[in-house]
Design a protein around this motif. Sequence first.
Motif, short mmCIF file in Angstrom:
data_model
loop_
_atom_site.label_atom_id
_atom_site.label_comp_id
_atom_site.label_asym_id
_atom_site.label_seq_id
_atom_site.Cartn_x
_atom_site.Cartn_y
_atom_site.Cartn_z
N ARG A 1 0.80 -1.37 0.09
CA ARG A 1 -0.09 0.01 0.11
C ARG A 1 0.87 1.24 -0.06
N ARG A 2 1.72 1.48 0.66
CA ARG A 2 2.83 2.39 0.70
C ARG A 2 3.48 2.63 -0.54
N ALA B 1 1.90 9.29 -5.65
CA ALA B 1 2.13 10.53 -5.34
C ALA B 1 2.98 11.23 -6.40
N ARG C 1 2.49 1.75 -3.43
CA ARG C 1 1.55 2.27 -4.36
C ARG C 1 1.19 3.70 -4.03
N SER C 2 0.97 4.21 -2.66
CA SER C 2 0.77 5.54 -2.52
C SER C 2 2.03 6.47 -2.94
N ARG D 1 -4.20 13.34 7.05
CA ARG D 1 -4.43 13.39 5.71
C ARG D 1 -5.79 13.52 5.45
N PRO E 1 -3.19 11.00 -2.72
CA PRO E 1 -2.44 9.48 -2.19
C PRO E 1 -2.30 9.72 -0.83
N GLY E 2 -1.91 8.46 -0.11
CA GLY E 2 -1.75 8.70 1.30
C GLY E 2 -0.41 9.06 1.86
N ALA E 3 0.29 9.62 0.75
CA ALA E 3 1.77 9.85 1.20
C ALA E 3 1.66 11.43 1.43
N TYR F 1 7.50 11.77 5.06
CA TYR F 1 6.82 10.71 4.68
C TYR F 1 7.40 8.97 4.81
#
Length: 313
Positions: free
Chosen positions: A106-107, A114, A109-110, A254, A244-246, A178
């Motif tokens: 997941r990280r 980003a 991908r985010s 966020r 994105p979560g980043a 991040y």
Amino acid sequence: MRILVYLPLLLPLLAPLGAQQLAERCEPRLATWLLTASALVLAVASTVSLGVLAATGLIRMPLFAGLGHWSVSSARRDDPTELSVALLAGLLLGGALVMVVRMFWRRIRSLAAAALDAACMPAREGLVVVDDPAPDAFALPGLPGRVVVSSGMLHTLDESEHGILLAHERAHLAAHHYAFVALAQLGAAANPLLRPLAAAVTYTTERWADENAAAVTGDRARVARAVGKAALAARDAAVRSRLPGAALGIFGRRRGPLAAAGPVPRRVAALLAPPPGRRPVLACATAVVLFVAAWSSAEAAHDLHELLETIGA
């Protein structure tokens, strides 16, 4: 198997206390490093201990014992670990590995999303202004990263506070906040007891950016007012993140309005107080805990190695 194998599984119980002390009393940059290191070291140590305990169960099974030419009867005689404990450790280890792989994916991908978004955004000196009445501002990591600010946020803050906002967001990019957040979350994925450490890292990276803005502007009170104004405006507008979560923003989270962002008042209070010190006693205590965790897991692995040599003789 000696009692030391269980110590790395017990030390994460100190995570809530340690996270609170480091986040609130220690200088934010040092606190971020210590909290991130704690999440990673304790996660690795507890995972190694689970692996050692699970291995003591596997070597008692004829199928696996045959692979290593180990004596099942000797393993049952020489290892005091209960089989039920070994099986439970195996289940926990499997769950930890699944959660780590899931979080890592997941990280990745985010961060990739980003970076792609940042590359596609036309920017002037790394700043992107989007036409959106909702107050929002965040740092988007990439090569290079971008600071994204909505027109609503620019209208919320006066011109003297725009520099504070930019200094805060650029600090996130310059210090790679991040990455700290992602590493702490990986540790928490491996061991849920470490979640307070991951939450504290999110908070201390915001405090780190706050202190950077205060150092750039030379006015801690004005930075506190800007943080408070931005957060109140976000609460009233109920900002919804679309990226994105980043992304890291001035609000400390966020997603979600200020109603869910309890750390904001603590950040404002910290800015209105004198700058925090490095707290060498806290740093040394943290280092001792991490050393004990690493040493205990290493000793447990050594005990397993000796056991395998004994039952394979």
